[in-house]
Motif scaffolding. Structure first.
Motif: not given
Lengths: 351, 181, 374
Positions: A37-38, A40-45, A48-49, A304, A308, A310-312, B22, B25-26, B30-32, C134, C137-138
């Motif tokens: 979730v974190l 995704y909020m930080q535009i990462r994925i 996933n490996r 969640f 959230w 934590r992400g903000t 945030t 952005f969810f 994604k930029a990855t 966050s 990253f932005y």
């Protein structure tokens, strides 16, 4: 098999095993959930490996921590250093014994309750047991013989002690409304009154949740382990399985706080508006939803929100955290308690 | 007015606003970049691994002098060669070594090169230069500079055999060596 | 080697001494701060530097003038373009060379993009230090776009080596201006987004307002430059007072703060990003045609003499003092690093405050150890 043996030994043992397994797995997957979730909020994925979409990541992490070398600082107080994680993880898991995940149901003629026990002082038990955890944090921080750990431990102790008070006070408002300390009875009272306690007690709910975030040392109250200040706080020196225990306890505590919030304020396993919409919930289209699903859904929503946050949010400073606790939350929760008490006295509360 | 100010100070609107940011952005893209599977192709001027052409090199040592950290080692000798019936002295390259592990990829060697097209260039779009043994794998002599023994080709890379990009600064004029797209 | 004074023990006090760094998550590299603490309150803080010392100034003396440029990239590695700009400007001043207008404009575009890139790093790490994850990253997403533009122009993303004495080594590639314009046009919206996350946030304000206060007079006394000086309300910007390149041909404001605290410096930098966008937009509109390189000899030999030339880097005034003996190498090349001088005010700014404030102040000074230690 004689019936008492069945009732007092076999079934509880099975339940203990199931609850422990589920909780530990849940805590492990909570880390996966958080990272995802974190991310995704930080535009990462996020992870996933390992396994498909990274589903096996928590298992891999656990394995890694298990086989990692367990380093004990040479100047550490060995026994206390060892006791720290134990004291943290045991209360965190013990609390789950009284949390009701759903109503009693029947399997092959036996009445099975999806909780280990319904203590009539359930909520007191939780408050008492969960506050033992702070010993583990402060002792672990002290025993590491590291200044950062020490400061993390001290911060944690002060934080937990001061946020326990408004949290307790906001819990009392629920007790006033439900007239019981037993968690099962509190949910049943909400069913009787037909309204979740979040509506009459939204101030208490807000305070409870914020204090819960502070109790679990999560952002924006994550000062004991504030990375940018104290490196990793009280568990700076811990590694391997001992670190994993702190980690497990933190996530287990998050689950605990979320489940208690669910039980006290969001009607536990009850669907929304259990009486007013009773016909809807009993309709064949929705009747298949087991009560546990509602419980898990609400709990997941809380978790969640945790992430959230934590992400903000940025982090409070230590003195500001204390000021917030003592100057805002304690007076407000006291006034709120009196108001709710008065309301219960005058109009009989949500019965 | 004072009432609203008080209300705003009690109810954390701005925190909710932050949660909104945030939250949005969810759901954003994604930029990855999933690196080993997806390999980003560098821009045309990207200064990557060295390319070298021995036939163009006139052993003038300009690159070695331009190198700020002196990692280009050149040895040459004069040979008598017969050009159009006349005997001439010509410089012959013995060694042209680049200690790539110390290179900072500034590209000054490429700029200093007087030949057209340049004999030493960095615009190869290569970036996978990691090696297990840096002294062996990242010390390139003139043979390896031209063959790129051990450098894995992947999409976008221009090996020395493929030449340079005509667009790149100091690159070959169009038509000298066709780059692959 | 004698011990630093701060290392001596205090037998009769309850003060605790903590060594923050050099390996610490929030000291932006390898800064070490020896902090005397009374509880969580800072009694004294002493920055210990030198963990990243590479002898850059000595290396300069061995290099040709163009050969020093890649080394300047590595001083403030978050702002290679402005580092280049200062050095080539100094040498050009010594030689009396005027760069062609197109080259000057390209330099300004690169420098302003670099300023935005540096400020995005600052914002990301500063917010991360204060606990907001966050924004990191932005901001880095936007920074990547700037680095892509750099890569397209000069082939490197971080250590650009993008300027030469006498002008620019290459012209802009085709379509670059369009892509650059697309980027700068969308940036203010992103900056506003970051501001929505932080500016009004009560926790952010609690953490930054009134933290690390330095008055205008003190800031001048300490020799602060850049956003730390402007945050205290002093309108001082090298681009305005001693315009170099073609900064006198573009319009932009110098944002200043009032209180001189961390929050003011935050606001100043946010506004600077917008002003940089403005400058880049004007430069792109005005970009003249023509050569990008002045007529300079292949081997650069400035006349005997010395010169000081400074540019407004993202961190503050970045000055180069070049002494030439007429040879191909500088006789001495001294750098006036902005971070090094800004860092000196750290003990003054954190005394009496809490440990968490130390982190906020280190973040707000926006130091880069590569430039401090050189």
């Amino acid at each position: 098999m004689p019936a008492p043996l069945m009732t007092y030994l076999v079934i509880p043992l099975v339940k203990i095993v199931v609850i422990l397994a589920v909780v530990i797995l849940l805590a492990a997957y909570m880390s996966y959930f958080e990272r995802k979730v974190l991310a995704y909020m930080q535009i990462r994925i996020g992870p996933n490996r390992v396994g498909p979409r990274g589903w096996l990541q928590p298992i891999a992490d656990a394995l890694k921590l298990l086989v990692k070398e367990d380093i004990v600082p040479s100047r550490a107080e060995k026994l206390v250093y060892f006791l720290g994680p134990v004291l943290v993880v045991v209360p965190a898991l013990l609390v789950f014994s009284v949390i009701p995940f759903g109503p009693a149901f029947k399997v092959a003629g036996h009445v099975v309750t999806p909780y280990l026990t319904d203590v009539n002082i359930g909520i007191l038990f939780i408050l008492a047991v969960s506050s033992i955890g702070v010993y583990g944090v402060i002792l672990g921080g002290w025993a590491s013989n590291n200044k950062y750990s020490m400061m993390g431990g001290l911060r944690s102790a002060a934080q937990l002690v001061s946020y326990e008070v408004p949290m307790g006070l906001s819990v009392v408002t629920v007790l006033l409304m439900a007239n019981s300390l037993s968690l099962v009875k509190i949910v049943e009272a909400q069913q009787r009154s037909g309204v979740w306690y979040v509506f009459p007690g939204f101030i208490a709910f807000f305070i409870y949740f914020v204090c819960g975030v502070a109790e679990t040392n999560r952002n924006p109250f994550d000062l004991p382990e504030a990375e940018s200040e104290l490196v990793a706080g009280f568990h700076t020196e811990y590694s391997g399985m001992k670190f994993a225990f702190y980690f497990l306890a933190e996530y287990a505590n998050m689950v605990v706080i979320s489940s208690i919030a669910t039980v006290l304020f969001l009607g536990g396993w009850l669907p929304p508006f259990p009486n007013a919409l009773a016909a809807l919930w009993a309709s064949p289209a929705l009747a298949w939803i087991p009560p546990v699903a509602w419980f898990v859904l609400k709990m997941a929503a809380f978790l969640f929100v945790y992430i959230w946050f934590r992400g903000t949010f940025p982090r409070y400073r230590f003195d500001q955290l204390m000021a917030l606790g003592w100057k805002v939350f304690i007076p407000v929760s006291l006034v709120n308690l009196m108001a709710v008490g008065l309301g219960v006295l005058l109009i009989g509360g949500p019965r | 007015m004072r009432f609203w100010g008080f209300l705003a100070s009690v109810i954390p609107f701005e925190l909710a606003q932050g949660l909104g940011v945030t939250g949005r952005f969810f759901f954003k893209r994604k930029a990855t970049i999933q690196y080993p599977e997806v390999k980003p192709v560098p821009k045309d001027r990207f200064r990557g691994m060295f390319g070298f052409s021995e036939e163009r090199c006139i052993a003038c040592h300009a690159c070695a002098k331009a190198c700020p950290i002196a990692i280009i080692h050149i040895q040459d000798h004069f040979e008598e060669v017969e050009v159009e019936g006349k005997k001439r002295k010509k410089k012959v390259l013995d060694r042209y070594d680049i200690d790539v592990k110390r290179c900072m990829f500034c590209g000054l060697c490429e700029e200093a090169c007087p030949t057209k097209p340049v004999a030493i260039w960095l615009t190869s779009k290569s970036y996978e230069a990691a090696a297990y043994e840096r002294n062996e794998r990242l010390y390139f002599d003139k043979g390896r500079l031209q063959s790129w023994d051990g450098v894995r080709p992947y999409p976008g890379v221009l090996t020395p055999a493929q030449g340079q990009l005509p667009e790149a600064p100091g690159g070959a004029p169009a038509g000298s060596a066709e780059p692959k797209p | 080697m004698s011990e630093p004074e701060a290392l001596k023990p205090f037998p009769d006090s309850e003060e605790m001494e903590i060594s923050f760094g050099p390996q610490h998550p929030a000291t932006h590299g390898v800064l070490r701060v020896i902090v005397k603490l009374d509880g969580e309150r800072i009694v004294d803080a002493k920055p210990v530097i030198g963990y990243l010392h590479r002898g850059t100034e000595k290396i300069f003396e061995r290099e040709t003038y163009n050969g020093t440029i890649p080394h300047t990239d590595r001083m403030d590695y978050t702002a290679a373009a402005t580092n280049n700009q200062g050095l080539v400007g100094a040498v050009e001043k010594l030689m009396g060379v005027t760069v062609p207008p197109r080259a000057a404009y390209i330099r300004m575009i690169l420098a302003e993009l670099q300023r935005i890139a540096s400020h995005t790093i600052w914002l990301g790490t500063h917010a991360l230090d204060i606990g907001a994850q966050s924004p990191f990253f932005y901001t880095f997403e936007e920074r990547e776009k700037i680095l892509d533009l750099f890569e397209e122009y000069c082939g490197a993303r971080l250590t650009l080596n993008a300027m030469r004495v006498g002008g620019q080594p290459y012209d802009l590639p085709e379509g670059w201006t369009g892509r650059c314009r697309t980027f700068v046009d969308q940036l203010p919206a992103r900056v506003a987004e970051w501001e929505r996350l932080l500016t009004a946030n009560r926790i952010w304000k609690l953490r930054t307002v009134g933290v690390g206060v330095i008055s205008a007079a003190d800031a001048i006394e300490w020799g602060l430059t850049g956003p730390p000086l402007r945050g205290s309300g002093v309108k001082w910007d090298v681009r305005k007072v001693f315009p170099y390149d073609r900064y006198d041909e573009v319009a932009f404001e110098i944002p200043t703060g009032a209180g001189g605290d961390t929050y003011d410096r935050y606001l100043v930098r946010m506004e600077e990003m917008r002003q940089s966008v403005r400058i880049v937009q004007q430069c792109l509109a005005k970009l003249p045609d023509g050569p990008v390189m002045a007529k300079v000899p292949k081997v650069i030999k400035p006349p005997k003499g010395d010169v000081y030339f400074s540019v407004e880097g993202p961190k503050g005034e970045l000055g180069y003092y070049v002494v030439s003996d007429g040879g191909t190498n500088p006789y001495r090349l001294h750098v006036r690093p902005a971070c090094f001088i800004n860092l000196q005010a750290l003990p003054e700014m954190v005394r009496g405050q809490l440990v968490a404030d130390l982190i906020a102040v280190i973040g707000t000074l926006d130091i880069v150890l590569g430039e401090i230690d050189r």
